[in-house]
Design a protein around this motif. Structure first.
Motif, PDB file in Angstrom:
ATOM      1  N   GLY A 291       0.847  -1.188   0.000  1.00  0.00           N
ATOM      2  CA  GLY A 291       0.000   0.000   0.000  1.00  0.00           C
ATOM      3  C   GLY A 291       0.881   1.235   0.000  1.00  0.00           C
ATOM      4  O   GLY A 291       1.782   1.367   0.846  1.00  0.00           O
ATOM      5  N   LEU A 292       0.654   2.129  -0.971  1.00  0.00           N
ATOM      6  CA  LEU A 292       1.393   3.387  -1.040  1.00  0.00           C
ATOM      7  C   LEU A 292       0.579   4.441  -0.317  1.00  0.00           C
ATOM      8  O   LEU A 292      -0.569   4.707  -0.691  1.00  0.00           O
ATOM      9  N   VAL A 293       1.163   5.045   0.682  1.00  0.00           N
ATOM     10  CA  VAL A 293       0.402   6.033   1.446  1.00  0.00           C
ATOM     11  C   VAL A 293       1.269   7.254   1.724  1.00  0.00           C
ATOM     12  O   VAL A 293       2.438   7.139   2.076  1.00  0.00           O
ATOM     13  N   GLY A 294       0.683   8.416   1.522  1.00  0.00           N
ATOM     14  CA  GLY A 294       1.423   9.660   1.663  1.00  0.00           C
ATOM     15  C   GLY A 294       1.343  10.236   3.063  1.00  0.00           C
ATOM     16  O   GLY A 294       0.484   9.865   3.868  1.00  0.00           O
ATOM     17  N   ALA A 295       2.257  11.152   3.349  1.00  0.00           N
ATOM     18  CA  ALA A 295       2.264  11.864   4.628  1.00  0.00           C
ATOM     19  C   ALA A 295       2.898  13.219   4.407  1.00  0.00           C
ATOM     20  O   ALA A 295       3.871  13.341   3.658  1.00  0.00           O
ATOM     21  N   ARG A 296       2.355  14.236   5.052  1.00  0.00           N
ATOM     22  CA  ARG A 296       2.905  15.589   4.892  1.00  0.00           C
ATOM     23  C   ARG A 296       3.790  15.980   6.072  1.00  0.00           C
ATOM     24  O   ARG A 296       4.422  17.018   6.053  1.00  0.00           O
ATOM     25  N   ASN A 297       3.774  15.148   7.124  1.00  0.00           N
ATOM     26  CA  ASN A 297       4.613  15.431   8.286  1.00  0.00           C
ATOM     27  C   ASN A 297       4.942  14.127   8.999  1.00  0.00           C
ATOM     28  O   ASN A 297       4.394  13.067   8.674  1.00  0.00           O
ATOM     29  N   ALA A 298       5.849  14.207   9.975  1.00  0.00           N
ATOM     30  CA  ALA A 298       6.319  13.003  10.663  1.00  0.00           C
ATOM     31  C   ALA A 298       5.197  12.294  11.415  1.00  0.00           C
ATOM     32  O   ALA A 298       5.141  11.059  11.451  1.00  0.00           O
ATOM     33  N   GLU A 299       4.293  13.056  12.013  1.00  0.00           N
ATOM     34  CA  GLU A 299       3.193  12.447  12.776  1.00  0.00           C
ATOM     35  C   GLU A 299       2.337  11.544  11.889  1.00  0.00           C
ATOM     36  O   GLU A 299       2.025  10.409  12.256  1.00  0.00           O
ATOM     37  N   GLN A 300       1.960  12.037  10.707  1.00  0.00           N
ATOM     38  CA  GLN A 300       1.176  11.219   9.769  1.00  0.00           C
ATOM     39  C   GLN A 300       1.971  10.000   9.316  1.00  0.00           C
ATOM     40  O   GLN A 300       1.429   8.893   9.198  1.00  0.00           O
ATOM     41  N   ALA A 301       3.255  10.193   9.043  1.00  0.00           N
ATOM     42  CA  ALA A 301       4.108   9.102   8.574  1.00  0.00           C
ATOM     43  C   ALA A 301       4.199   7.983   9.608  1.00  0.00           C
ATOM     44  O   ALA A 301       4.148   6.794   9.271  1.00  0.00           O
ATOM     45  N   ILE A 302       4.331   8.375  10.873  1.00  0.00           N
ATOM     46  CA  ILE A 302       4.423   7.380  11.949  1.00  0.00           C
ATOM     47  C   ILE A 302       3.116   6.601  12.072  1.00  0.00           C
ATOM     48  O   ILE A 302       3.118   5.368  12.207  1.00  0.00           O
ATOM     49  N   GLN A 303       1.990   7.306  11.992  1.00  0.00           N
ATOM     50  CA  GLN A 303       0.690   6.636  12.048  1.00  0.00           C
ATOM     51  C   GLN A 303       0.549   5.608  10.931  1.00  0.00           C
ATOM     52  O   GLN A 303       0.096   4.485  11.160  1.00  0.00           O
ATOM     53  N   ASN A 304       0.941   5.998   9.726  1.00  0.00           N
ATOM     54  CA  ASN A 304       0.841   5.083   8.586  1.00  0.00           C
ATOM     55  C   ASN A 304       1.694   3.839   8.799  1.00  0.00           C
ATOM     56  O   ASN A 304       1.241   2.714   8.585  1.00  0.00           O
ATOM     57  N   ALA A 305       2.947   4.047   9.202  1.00  0.00           N
ATOM     58  CA  ALA A 305       3.873   2.924   9.374  1.00  0.00           C
ATOM     59  C   ALA A 305       3.385   1.956  10.441  1.00  0.00           C
ATOM     60  O   ALA A 305       3.529   0.729  10.317  1.00  0.00           O
ATOM     61  N   GLU A 306       2.774   2.493  11.492  1.00  0.00           N
ATOM     62  CA  GLU A 306       2.345   1.638  12.605  1.00  0.00           C
ATOM     63  C   GLU A 306       1.095   0.817  12.294  1.00  0.00           C
ATOM     64  O   GLU A 306       0.706  -0.050  13.079  1.00  0.00           O
ATOM     65  N   ALA A 307       0.497   1.035  11.132  1.00  0.00           N
ATOM     66  CA  ALA A 307      -0.636   0.199  10.714  1.00  0.00           C
ATOM     67  C   ALA A 307      -0.215  -1.258  10.573  1.00  0.00           C
ATOM     68  O   ALA A 307      -1.036  -2.175  10.686  1.00  0.00           O
ATOM     69  N   ILE A 308       1.075  -1.471  10.344  1.00  0.00           N
ATOM     70  CA  ILE A 308       1.573  -2.831  10.145  1.00  0.00           C
ATOM     71  C   ILE A 308       1.440  -3.678  11.411  1.00  0.00           C
ATOM     72  O   ILE A 308       1.431  -4.915  11.354  1.00  0.00           O
ATOM     73  N   LYS A 309       1.337  -3.032  12.551  1.00  0.00           N
ATOM     74  CA  LYS A 309       1.263  -3.768  13.822  1.00  0.00           C
ATOM     75  C   LYS A 309      -0.070  -4.480  14.026  1.00  0.00           C
ATOM     76  O   LYS A 309      -0.203  -5.343  14.887  1.00  0.00           O
ATOM     77  N   ILE A 310      -1.083  -4.095  13.253  1.00  0.00           N
ATOM     78  CA  ILE A 310      -2.412  -4.665  13.426  1.00  0.00           C
ATOM     79  C   ILE A 310      -2.459  -6.084  12.861  1.00  0.00           C
ATOM     80  O   ILE A 310      -2.011  -6.336  11.746  1.00  0.00           O
ATOM     81  N   ASP A 311      -3.009  -7.010  13.644  1.00  0.00           N
ATOM     82  CA  ASP A 311      -3.266  -8.365  13.164  1.00  0.00           C
ATOM     83  C   ASP A 311      -4.762  -8.505  12.920  1.00  0.00           C
ATOM     84  O   ASP A 311      -5.572  -8.184  13.792  1.00  0.00           O
TER      85      ASP A 311
END
Length: 331
Positions: A291-311
């Motif tokens: 999944g390609l997902v954009g972010a305009r700042n570090a906070e958004q980027a961190i939220q996107n990356a942490e989606a991987i933790k969900i099972d």
């Protein structure tokens, strides 16, 4: 982070990949360069090693920002995915659309993938990115004025020269992929895919599954629609392309948010945001590699990356799908 191979290649990319369109500001109401660089670096720190960009994003600005963000990172630990075939500085090929650059100057965009253009674009991208090779080089949109054979043979030449590692396409249908595959080892197709845009499931997904081609899903959050952060009456910044899309009418925002409210309890159970749940669902779908997902700042980027933790269990995916079946947007 999870890492997945593209097609039959040995190129491993992060299942959540940083999409750098918004980072370039173009059609997103501008950008803050420092924030965009920090967003990419914050993603990398959480295992997002793959970055997707394109020359057209900000007319070179997005690639420059990516280059700045990765210059102190180990190059062999980063996968650069960029594109070619959209020119704002040359009136040749298929006319795409009229637009404005980040300074507000009117520009015309052409879809052109002739050999000489690809060679030039590759050199320009390498310079802006500050690297001597591109991991995945993708035609951005089909160009009806240039034979696919000419386009793919040009990319094959770049691969032979070591400037490109692998070839991909974007926005290609099955027939176009079959034609391209005659001339090059094609590893992927990058196409729009989200909970509210699933037309590729009919033909493209089965083809890619049968032929070991990866699907790179762009706009999995449907440009922010599926984050639940937009309510009816939402106002976009000047120059933001989303203002004219049917997804963002008040009625569709209302319907989408009603659906997101149904899956909110599952997100809370996972200690996640609705947007993170949507991202995880997307990369769990058959045929979807990343999944390609954009972010305009570090906070958004961190939220996107942490989606991987969900099972997500199969039963939980079924619960989401049942709620999704009841969502119908007005076009």
């Amino acid at each position: 982070m999870e890492y997945r191979k593209l097609g039959t290649s040995d190129l491993e990319v992060s299942a959540i990949t940083f999409g750098a369109w918004a980072a370039g500001g173009w059609m997103w109401g501008g950008t803050e360069r420092k924030d965009a660089v920090e967003a990419i670096r914050a993603s990398y720190d959480l295992g997002v090693t793959s970055i997707d960009t394109a020359p057209i994003y900000g007319q070179g600005l997005s690639e420059e920002i990516v280059g700045e963000a990765i210059k102190e990172l180990p190059r062999d630990k980063v996968q650069i995915l960029t594109k070619f075939g959209m020119r704002w500085d040359l009136a040749k090929g298929d006319f795409g659309f009229a637009s404005k650059n980040n300074d507000g100057t009117e520009i015309n965009i052409y879809k052109y993938a002739g050999k000489e253009s690809i060679i030039k674009e590759c050199e320009d991208s390498l310079r802006r990115l500050g690297t001597d090779y591109i991991d995945l080089y993708q035609i951005h949109w089909p160009d009806s004025t240039t034979p696919i054979q000419e386009t793919m043979e040009a990319v094959a030449q770049l691969i032979k020269q070591g400037k490109v590692r692998y070839a991909g396409v974007c926005n290609y249908n099955v027939a176009q992929m079959k034609e391209a595959a005659k001339y090059i080892d094609l590893v992927s197709d990058q196409v729009p895919y989200s909970m509210v845009k699933r037309d590729i499931e009919k033909e493209l997904v089965p083809y890619c599954l049968d032929h070991d081609k990866s699907i790179l899903a762009y706009s999995p959050l449907e440009r922010g629609l599926l984050t639940g952060k937009m309510a009816p009456g939402y106002k976009f910044s000047e120059g933001d392309h989303r203002a004219s899309l049917y997804f963002f009418t008040d009625e569709n925002l209302k319907r989408t948010n009603a659906f997101l409210k149904k899956i909110q309890p599952l997100a809370e159970e996972k200690d996640a945001t609705v947007g993170q749940l949507v991202l995880r669902w997307t990369i769990e779908q058959p045929g979807i590699t990343i999944g390609l997902v954009g972010a305009r700042n570090a906070e958004q980027a961190i939220q996107n990356a942490e989606a991987i933790k969900i099972d997500l269990t199969n039963d939980e995916i079924d619960i989401i799908n049942d709620a999704l079946d009841e969502l119908e947007l007005v076009k």
